[in-house]
Design a protein around this motif. Structure first.
Motif, PDB file in Angstrom:
ATOM      1  N   ALA A  59      66.197  -0.473  63.638  1.00 36.68           N
ATOM      2  CA  ALA A  59      66.533   0.856  63.143  1.00 36.68           C
ATOM      3  C   ALA A  59      66.388   0.891  61.623  1.00 36.68           C
ATOM      4  O   ALA A  59      66.567  -0.107  60.928  1.00 36.68           O
ATOM      5  N   SER A  60      66.040   2.055  61.119  1.00 35.67           N
ATOM      6  CA  SER A  60      65.913   2.217  59.666  1.00 35.67           C
ATOM      7  C   SER A  60      67.294   2.152  59.019  1.00 35.67           C
ATOM      8  O   SER A  60      68.323   2.363  59.689  1.00 35.67           O
ATOM      9  N   GLU A  62      68.771   4.197  57.296  1.00 36.22           N
ATOM     10  CA  GLU A  62      69.484   5.471  57.368  1.00 36.22           C
ATOM     11  C   GLU A  62      70.088   5.718  58.752  1.00 36.22           C
ATOM     12  O   GLU A  62      70.936   6.592  58.920  1.00 36.22           O
ATOM     13  N   GLU A  63      69.647   4.985  59.765  1.00 38.94           N
ATOM     14  CA  GLU A  63      70.105   5.219  61.129  1.00 38.94           C
ATOM     15  C   GLU A  63      71.356   4.399  61.435  1.00 38.94           C
ATOM     16  O   GLU A  63      71.540   3.300  60.902  1.00 38.94           O
ATOM     17  N   THR A  64      72.164   4.946  62.334  1.00 45.51           N
ATOM     18  CA  THR A  64      73.293   4.194  62.880  1.00 45.51           C
ATOM     19  C   THR A  64      72.836   3.551  64.177  1.00 45.51           C
ATOM     20  O   THR A  64      72.508   4.253  65.138  1.00 45.51           O
ATOM     21  N   PRO A  65      72.755   2.239  64.243  1.00 47.87           N
ATOM     22  CA  PRO A  65      72.222   1.602  65.456  1.00 47.87           C
ATOM     23  C   PRO A  65      73.108   1.877  66.664  1.00 47.87           C
ATOM     24  O   PRO A  65      74.330   1.953  66.559  1.00 47.87           O
ATOM     25  N   GLY A 175      67.637   1.317  67.027  1.00 46.62           N
ATOM     26  CA  GLY A 175      67.721   2.746  66.788  1.00 46.62           C
ATOM     27  C   GLY A 175      67.362   3.541  68.017  1.00 46.62           C
ATOM     28  O   GLY A 175      67.949   4.576  68.309  1.00 46.62           O
ATOM     29  N   SER A 176      66.391   3.029  68.789  1.00 45.03           N
ATOM     30  CA  SER A 176      65.966   3.666  70.026  1.00 45.03           C
ATOM     31  C   SER A 176      65.192   2.644  70.839  1.00 45.03           C
ATOM     32  O   SER A 176      64.425   1.851  70.290  1.00 45.03           O
TER      33      SER A 176
END
Length: 706
Positions: A59-60, A62-65, A175-176
């Protein structure tokens, strides 16, 4: 004219149907093998699409994993067990494929095959490794590689020791599950190897298609020449000639694709990358199947047109046999061009993207294959001239004249075997390299522990195994080997200093420092799985190999989050790859020889039909059938040996980027080449015997011309 062609086929009698059946059989075999190779590519893609979630892209910032994921390979009952740990999973997040929801902390989800093992194996051998012995559910096919795959998905709490346990795998903030890493895994290696395997079979398959199409062309060449003399136009003769071959080839191609679909359940049992397949994965998509049928029909049509070129241009030349098929010296330029393309492909595959390296190398292989096919007739022509000039017997003279008059036709029955020798030359040195890559499993299980705790872990392991009544030898402590390490992990009852690692068994310390791996995050903040402590190995050797799973399950809690594996088990993925390479070389070689056998028999029959008039005239002049048979043998064996030598040299050149040519003289290399030589000569003998009734038929009296 198409209707006329179909009518001629329908009313042609037993001979027409027999020839069409031979054509259809050759095309069906070639199509089936081509569909099997392309089906393997489809299966690899299907596997990766279902299991890409196990190697998600990070995940980047900025993302919340949605979770921290760590994928590792455990072992149970002698089989690999894929363990996916999801740390601090978000219950509301989209789950990975095969799961109805995201696993909760403390939950266990398993594949159907692992669920069966949990029911049959004692808890001390498997179930005790997990937070719970009762699975919350079963993974669906959408998340599995194959039906018998062992997979465990475990929900872990935040800060679980699995994050910092030593090992080669990374901890990834997810992240996804839809975003996966680029194709740089072992799956990509398998795909590149499959590209090379397809390239190794494409030219022999094309040769088989050409031989099959020419069988019908040889049978009908005089009838079509007669139509041409009676006033039929070039287009009409061409349509008449090609319609039968195209129709037969199309039907046979459909049969070949259908055969591959029916064979898929059986093919699914072939173990690749650790196990079998879902049968549906091995079946090419409908679009690819249609493309296979269309491609085979086009190749067969082109071969038929090439075989009837002399009929279209000069029907009188057919009747008077005044068009020998010359092989000119300009064909040597094809060899030069093939070598140049191969060199360019080698450079491009080594410096280009890994995702297309196998495809680029396959182009180079095809170029060398093409070179063999181009210079083959020229070599036959040179041999024919030599045999004619030095002939001391009637069979030798007949053989030399036939080679000299029609070098292209003489090469066709040998093309498949020549290409099979090329494949053997390519694989022979590789088998030696592959054979040296597989090491034996010494049975030594490895506990990886911080150096300061090594003595305590060893003592606790001894006490725990004694309580269970399991006899095992423990120690000495060595630098971390086995999973994620490189040092040797010998087992000895004595204490002292390991010469290989410089680790003292008395102090449990190591002279080497073990800094955290920057690409191996294991703490919740992604700071590194190994931490800053030095890791050492505590070797454990069960006296009874059957106790291995009990020992690994009992000792795993002593080093929380770690897997207890032998060095061979830790390298299971690499060992499986080596075994698959060995199996793949055998499959490719067998498939090539199957193609070669079919092509050789078909081309030999077509050659008898091509020369039926001079053969008949020789019989009428009093030449014994046995002498004609000896002449056929003479015109086959010497060219096969010379062409085989050239193909072998080019095959070794093709293998040179991966293995030294001198390895061909190893026992495994010599065994492979010797087997190929024996099989080739036996195949020639069998083909000669199989076409003898046809030779007797076409030379026994005036008979029909078709």
């Amino acid at each position: 004219m198409i209707a006329l062609s179909m009518r001629l086929l329908r009313l042609g009698g037993r001979r027409a149907w027999s020839a069409a059946g031979l054509v259809g059989a050759g095309v069906a075999v070639a199509t089936t093998l081509l569909a099997v190779a392309l089906g393997a590519l489809h299966g690899l893609d299907a596997r990766e699409s279902r299991t890409g979630w196990r190697t998600p892209a990070a995940a980047s910032p900025e993302e919340t994993p949605m979770a921290l994921l760590r994928a590792r390979t455990d072992q149970v009952a002698g089989r690999a067990l894929e363990q996916i740990d999801l740390v601090d999973p978000r219950p509301d997040a989209a789950p990975p494929p095969g799961l109805p929801r995201m696993p909760l902390v403390g939950e266990l989800w398993v594949s159907p095959a692992l669920a069966d093992l949990l029911r049959t194996l004692p808890a001390g051998e498997l179930a005790d490794r997990y937070p719970t012995a009762t699975p919350a559910g079963v993974l669906g096919e959408a998340g599995l590689t194959r039906p018998d795959e062992l997979v465990a998905v475990v929900g872990r709490p935040a800060g679980d020791p699995v994050l910092t346990a030593p090992g080669p795998s990374d901890v990834v903030p997810v992240g996804s599950f839809d975003r996966t890493e680029a194709d740089t895994t072992v799956a990509g290696i398998y795909r590149q190897l499959t590209y090379v395997a397809v390239a190794l079979m494409v030219v022999p398959i094309a040769s088989l298609l050409g031989a099959s199409a020419r069988l019908t062309a040889a049978r009908r060449v005089e009838r079509l020449a007669t139509l041409r003399l009676l006033g039929a136009s070039t287009r009409q003769v061409t349509v008449t000639a090609v319609a039968e071959v195209t129709a037969v080839a199309t039907v046979a191609a459909v049969v070949g694709v259908a055969a591959q679909w029916l064979l898929a359940p059986a093919l699914a049992h072939i173990s690749i990358a650790g196990g079998g397949w879902f049968a549906a994965d091995l079946r090419p998509s409908p679009l690819v199947s249609v493309a296979i049928v269309a491609g085979v029909a086009v190749l067969a049509t082109g071969a038929a047109i090439g075989g009837l070129r002399q009929v279209v241009v000069s029907p009188l030349g057919v009747a008077r046999r005044q068009q020998p098929q010359h092989a000119r010296l300009i064909r040597l330029l094809g060899l030069v061009g093939g070598l140049a393309v191969f060199w360019i492909a080698i450079v491009a595959s080594q410096g280009g993207p890994a995702a297309v390296a196998g495809l680029i190398f396959g182009v180079g292989v095809l170029a060398l294959f093409g070179s063999v096919s181009l210079i083959g007739p020229l070599i036959v022509r040179v041999l024919g001239r030599s045999m004619t000039g030095r002939a001391r017997s009637v069979p030798a003279l007949l053989a030399g004249r036939r080679l000299l008059d029609d070098p292209k036709g003489a090469f066709r029955p040998l093309a498949g075997l020549t290409l099979a020798v090329f494949v053997a030359g390519f694989l022979a040195p590789l088998t030696t390299v592959i054979a040296g890559e597989v090491g034996a499993d010494d049975g030594v299980l490895v506990l990886q522990a911080p150096a300061a705790q090594a003595d305590r872990v060893a003592a606790a392991a001894s006490a725990r195994l004694a309580t269970l009544g399991v006899a095992a030898r423990i120690g000495p402590v060595t630098a971390a080997g086995g999973p994620g390490g490189t040092a040797e992990t010998g087992v000895s009852a004595e204490t002292g200093v390991s010469a290989e690692t410089g680790v003292s068994a008395e102090t449990g310390t190591t002279a080497a420092s073990g800094p955290a791996s920057p690409g191996n995050p294991g703490n919740p903040d992604g700071s590194g799985a190994r931490g800053t402590e030095d890791i050492v190995a505590v070797p454990v050797l069960p006296e009874n190999p059957a106790d291995r799973d009990r020992v690994r399950t009992a000792l795993a809690p002593l080093t929380p989050g770690s897997l207890v594996l032998t060095r061979a088990e830790a390298d299971d993925e690499e060992i499986v790859l080596v075994e698959d390479l060995r199996r793949g070389t055998l499959v490719v070689l067998v498939a090539t020889f199957l193609i070669a056998a079919t092509a050789t028999g078909t081309a030999a029959a077509a050659r008898v039909l091509d020369h039926r008039r001079p053969l008949r005239l020789l019989r009428l002049a009093g030449t014994p059938l046995a002498m004609l048979d000896r002449a056929r043998w003479a015109e086959t064996v010497l060219p096969l040996l010379v062409l085989g030598g050239v193909a072998l040299a080019l095959g070794l050149l093709c293998a040179s980027p991966f293995a030294s040519a001198v390895l061909v003289f190893s026992p495994s290399g010599l065994g492979l080449l010797g087997g190929v030589l024996v099989a080739g000569v036996a195949l020639v003998a069998a083909t000669s015997a199989a076409s003898r009734p046809l030779l007797r038929s076409v030379t026994a009296g005036p008979g029909r011309e078709d």
